[in-house]
Scaffold this motif. Sequence first.
Motif, PDB file in Angstrom:
ATOM      1  N   PRO A 324     -60.228 -22.781  35.632  1.00 36.64           N
ATOM      2  CA  PRO A 324     -61.610 -22.870  36.108  1.00 36.64           C
ATOM      3  C   PRO A 324     -62.327 -24.125  35.617  1.00 36.64           C
ATOM      4  CG  PRO A 324     -61.164 -20.697  35.165  1.00 36.64           C
ATOM      5  CD  PRO A 324     -59.956 -21.538  34.901  1.00 36.64           C
ATOM      6  N   ASP A 325     -61.981 -24.583  34.415  1.00 31.24           N
ATOM      7  CA  ASP A 325     -62.687 -25.740  33.841  1.00 31.24           C
ATOM      8  C   ASP A 325     -62.291 -27.053  34.516  1.00 31.24           C
ATOM      9  OD1 ASP A 325     -64.082 -24.186  31.821  1.00 31.24           O
ATOM     10  OD2 ASP A 325     -62.105 -23.911  30.939  1.00 31.24           O
ATOM     11  N   ARG A 336     -68.423 -26.937  30.965  1.00 29.99           N
ATOM     12  CA  ARG A 336     -68.995 -25.920  30.072  1.00 29.99           C
ATOM     13  C   ARG A 336     -68.478 -26.162  28.664  1.00 29.99           C
ATOM     14  NH1 ARG A 336     -67.939 -21.798  34.163  1.00 29.99           N
ATOM     15  NH2 ARG A 336     -69.922 -21.001  34.954  1.00 29.99           N
ATOM     16  N   ARG A 337     -69.332 -25.851  27.700  1.00 26.60           N
ATOM     17  CA  ARG A 337     -68.901 -25.941  26.308  1.00 26.60           C
ATOM     18  C   ARG A 337     -68.976 -24.570  25.684  1.00 26.60           C
ATOM     19  NH1 ARG A 337     -69.371 -30.738  23.040  1.00 26.60           N
ATOM     20  NH2 ARG A 337     -70.235 -29.443  21.403  1.00 26.60           N
ATOM     21  N   GLY A 338     -68.003 -24.243  24.881  1.00 24.43           N
ATOM     22  CA  GLY A 338     -68.070 -23.006  24.130  1.00 24.43           C
ATOM     23  C   GLY A 338     -68.488 -23.305  22.721  1.00 24.43           C
ATOM     24  N   LEU A 339     -68.110 -22.427  21.811  1.00 19.44           N
ATOM     25  CA  LEU A 339     -68.442 -22.619  20.411  1.00 19.44           C
ATOM     26  C   LEU A 339     -67.612 -23.787  19.855  1.00 19.44           C
ATOM     27  CD1 LEU A 339     -70.259 -21.240  18.374  1.00 19.44           C
ATOM     28  CD2 LEU A 339     -68.358 -19.721  17.812  1.00 19.44           C
ATOM     29  N   MET A 340     -68.264 -24.713  19.200  1.00 13.96           N
ATOM     30  CA  MET A 340     -67.542 -25.854  18.644  1.00 13.96           C
ATOM     31  C   MET A 340     -67.800 -25.929  17.140  1.00 13.96           C
ATOM     32  SD  MET A 340     -65.958 -27.279  21.054  1.00 13.96           S
ATOM     33  CE  MET A 340     -65.902 -28.242  22.550  1.00 13.96           C
TER      34      MET A 340
ATOM     35  N   LYS B   2     -70.100  -8.003  32.858  1.00 19.69           N
ATOM     36  CA  LYS B   2     -68.918  -8.842  32.800  1.00 19.69           C
ATOM     37  C   LYS B   2     -68.551  -8.987  31.339  1.00 19.69           C
ATOM     38  CE  LYS B   2     -69.102 -13.239  34.205  1.00 19.69           C
ATOM     39  NZ  LYS B   2     -69.230 -14.417  35.054  1.00 19.69           N
ATOM     40  N   ARG B  53     -60.122  -9.876  31.432  1.00 21.41           N
ATOM     41  CA  ARG B  53     -61.451  -9.929  32.051  1.00 21.41           C
ATOM     42  C   ARG B  53     -61.801  -8.558  32.612  1.00 21.41           C
ATOM     43  NH1 ARG B  53     -62.717 -15.133  35.415  1.00 21.41           N
ATOM     44  NH2 ARG B  53     -64.573 -14.895  34.102  1.00 21.41           N
ATOM     45  N   ILE B  64     -60.162 -17.204  31.832  1.00 22.42           N
ATOM     46  CA  ILE B  64     -61.560 -17.220  31.403  1.00 22.42           C
ATOM     47  C   ILE B  64     -62.022 -18.674  31.282  1.00 22.42           C
ATOM     48  CG2 ILE B  64     -63.125 -16.600  29.515  1.00 22.42           C
ATOM     49  CD1 ILE B  64     -61.077 -14.350  28.813  1.00 22.42           C
ATOM     50  N   PRO B  65     -63.162 -19.015  31.901  1.00 24.57           N
ATOM     51  CA  PRO B  65     -63.675 -20.380  31.719  1.00 24.57           C
ATOM     52  C   PRO B  65     -64.183 -20.588  30.290  1.00 24.57           C
ATOM     53  CG  PRO B  65     -64.716 -19.292  33.603  1.00 24.57           C
ATOM     54  CD  PRO B  65     -63.983 -18.236  32.835  1.00 24.57           C
ATOM     55  N   ARG B  66     -64.274 -21.840  29.904  1.00 25.91           N
ATOM     56  CA  ARG B  66     -64.833 -22.168  28.584  1.00 25.91           C
ATOM     57  C   ARG B  66     -66.240 -21.603  28.438  1.00 25.91           C
ATOM     58  NH1 ARG B  66     -63.116 -26.930  25.518  1.00 25.91           N
ATOM     59  NH2 ARG B  66     -60.959 -27.271  26.099  1.00 25.91           N
ATOM     60  N   GLY B  67     -66.535 -21.175  27.224  1.00 24.13           N
ATOM     61  CA  GLY B  67     -67.891 -20.738  26.922  1.00 24.13           C
ATOM     62  C   GLY B  67     -68.292 -19.408  27.532  1.00 24.13           C
ATOM     63  N   MET B  68     -67.361 -18.653  28.054  1.00 22.62           N
ATOM     64  CA  MET B  68     -67.714 -17.423  28.763  1.00 22.62           C
ATOM     65  C   MET B  68     -67.255 -16.152  28.055  1.00 22.62           C
ATOM     66  SD  MET B  68     -69.414 -18.467  31.350  1.00 22.62           S
ATOM     67  CE  MET B  68     -69.408 -17.422  32.797  1.00 22.62           C
ATOM     68  N   LEU B  84     -62.070 -20.769  20.071  1.00 28.38           N
ATOM     69  CA  LEU B  84     -63.534 -20.853  19.977  1.00 28.38           C
ATOM     70  C   LEU B  84     -64.185 -21.530  21.182  1.00 28.38           C
ATOM     71  CD1 LEU B  84     -64.238 -21.685  16.227  1.00 28.38           C
ATOM     72  CD2 LEU B  84     -64.371 -19.486  17.407  1.00 28.38           C
ATOM     73  N   PRO B  85     -63.580 -22.579  21.759  1.00 30.21           N
ATOM     74  CA  PRO B  85     -64.223 -23.221  22.904  1.00 30.21           C
ATOM     75  C   PRO B  85     -64.421 -22.270  24.091  1.00 30.21           C
ATOM     76  CG  PRO B  85     -62.485 -24.629  22.032  1.00 30.21           C
ATOM     77  CD  PRO B  85     -62.381 -23.320  21.310  1.00 30.21           C
ATOM     78  N   TYR B  86     -63.714 -21.149  24.080  1.00 29.19           N
ATOM     79  CA  TYR B  86     -63.861 -20.188  25.178  1.00 29.19           C
ATOM     80  C   TYR B  86     -64.952 -19.164  24.909  1.00 29.19           C
ATOM     81  CZ  TYR B  86     -59.811 -22.337  27.101  1.00 29.19           C
ATOM     82  OH  TYR B  86     -58.978 -23.280  27.627  1.00 29.19           O
ATOM     83  N   LEU B  87     -65.439 -19.139  23.674  1.00 24.47           N
ATOM     84  CA  LEU B  87     -66.408 -18.120  23.276  1.00 24.47           C
ATOM     85  C   LEU B  87     -67.829 -18.531  23.672  1.00 24.47           C
ATOM     86  CD1 LEU B  87     -66.141 -15.442  21.676  1.00 24.47           C
ATOM     87  CD2 LEU B  87     -66.873 -16.704  19.658  1.00 24.47           C
TER      88      LEU B  87
END
Lengths: 537, 192
Positions: A324-325, A336-340, B2, B53, B64-68, B84-87
């Motif tokens: 998806p990214d 999108r960015r997640g936790l970094m 979700k 999911r 799962i997309p990043r950050g989701m 972590l980048p996915y969280l």
Amino acid sequence: MSEMVLLGDEAVALGAVHAGLTAAYAYPGTPSTEITEYLIRYQRKHGRPIAQWCANEKTAYEEALGVSFAGRRALVSMKHVGLNVAADPFMNSALISINGGLVVAVADDPGMHSSQNEQDSRLFADFARVICLEPSSHQQAYDMTREAFDLSERFQIPIMIRLVTRLAHSRGNVTAGEPRAENPVAKSATPASWILLPANARRQWRALLDRQPEMRRYTASCPHNTVTGAGSPAEFGVITTGLARNYYIENLEDLGIAPPHLHVGAYPFPADAIRAFVGGLRRVLVLEEGYPYLERALRGIVPPAVDIQGRESGHVPPDGELNPDIVRTSLGLEARRGLMIEGLTLPSRPPQLCAGCPHGDSFHAMTAALAGFPNAVVTSDIGCYTLGALPPYSAIQSCVCMGASVGMAKGAAEAGLHPVVAVIGDSTFLHSGVTPLLDAITEDTPMTLLILDNKTVGMTGGQPTIRPSSQLEGLVRGLGIPADHLHVLEAHPRHDAHNTEVLRREFEHRGLSVVIAVRECLETIKRGKQEQAAATA
Amino acid sequence: MKFDIIVAGVGGQGVLSVSAIIASSAMHEGLSVKQSEVHGMSQRGGEVQANLRLSDKPIASDLIPRGMASLVLSMEPLESLRYLPYLSDTGTVLTSTDAVTNFASYPEMEGLLAQIRALPHAILIDAERLARQAGSARATNMVMVGAASHLLPVKLETIEHFVRTLFAAKGTKVVETNLKALAAGREAAASR
């Protein structure tokens, strides 16, 4: 009918059963293995269909062809590189007049999760001039497999179902349909069409080419190729195939206005539909898993003024799996960015041989026996023992394709290196190591073949080797290896000194030798005990 | 609704069983489920993860997309940080503190745990010890399911039902051990 959650592989298997499957053949290969595993379990429970592991993909394909000749439905499944092994019967079977439905399920591995390359089997279907269906969901994996058998009998060609790892190994909901009965036995009414002598083959080739427009009419009107949002005055459109559709939909909400969208799930690709779709657009993004196959085709059929973007143009990465990214940024949306955590770098954790694995003991003895030979070469093959390339062993120097270790060792030895050791597993040896060994026997090539016999197909989850390993020694002797250069060792630390000495002696020998190092895979021993316990519980 | 979960660990730790129990439970309660797994080579002591999911609407992507992700559920501390980048900003990291140090460059443990504790939402569970107390170290993964049960959009009774189903073939003793492990994990996480 009932709804269930299945792996993509299992959805294909169940679709085949419900299409009236008579027999399924395969050689294990990630990510296709679970198709046949499901069918073997199904057979144990219900008595049908026939489901068997075979010596290799070529033999599997030919057995499936025989079922088709008898008028019944057959499934042959393999991973993408397995289709290379089966390429000879596959290509030629496009020319014969398929009788009972023949479906080839091929699981590609974009991203090379457990493969040597990421070739795209859609090109193979194109090469053979047959229809390819590419599911983008578990439901489609089931439905398309059922339909593929009907198409195979309608067009008298094998039909390819192309999967990718991400679908093969993910679970999703499937609603099954009404099962269909098996075909009765009915030998091909046109046996000459199965005899590809040049005179027949020329006629059959022409017949296959003559059927191309009909195949294209099918893919132009079938529900697998769909257009949404056409006719809007947009300048930008999106074409997806396979799982790329899902990644596109995942990002659709953030695009604001949905661009016109063509999804292609059936090939030969519908050229007219693509031309019509692209008609007023100035820019088209092609999202496809694998090669830039549609993207390239598009360049030949739409006006040059249209900007075609995809893997080849650099708008999508040229290699690896989509997600998806990646699709998000290809669509021009902000990543999108997640936790970094600043400065966080994590060591990767490479796969490795299990603690106590017999292959580790063989590598240990082999490396010790090779000490003092600066020109030593160890060619290897594909299986758990390929992990011997990594520390702490660093014991092997090649891995190309199934059986290649034996042939490469012969070439390296004849080119002047010594000693040369070919490492191969028991199942891989039977898959495609026997024939290069015949070459080496003929020339008495100065090399050593080390068969690592763990009595199973370990890497794919412990399927049985096609013949029990007790027969390997007799087979090798029968090929003509002299008894004093054929050894069977137990791959165990307690025999390390003896094994090293035997190997050392054979490495020094300027002729052909074969050493079989035997000890069962720890995983299959464990599973055997568990099954026994469950049976007596 | 979700709820995206990354279940992480090392080959052989039971990542797929954890993922299968949560997926079956969610399905049973009428949610749509997609579960992407790792098979083959990586399972030999390498990094293993499952993208799971759950949603009350159809799910498009298997990944799962990043950050989701709402939850990273890890059987191992180092692996919990890998995803972590996915969280999402509000997501939770739930990890077992039992390290699998099967390679040379494994980071120093106290520093690693401190990094996890410093995350906005982190729960650390001494899962193996709780599993032993319940009867078997092999039930460590069920301790982790129990610990996650507070966060999951499924009922505890449904999870218990599928723990029974999954282990039924291995006999009543194994079922009981795993149910005890589930309860122990749930209790350990309740106070966090």
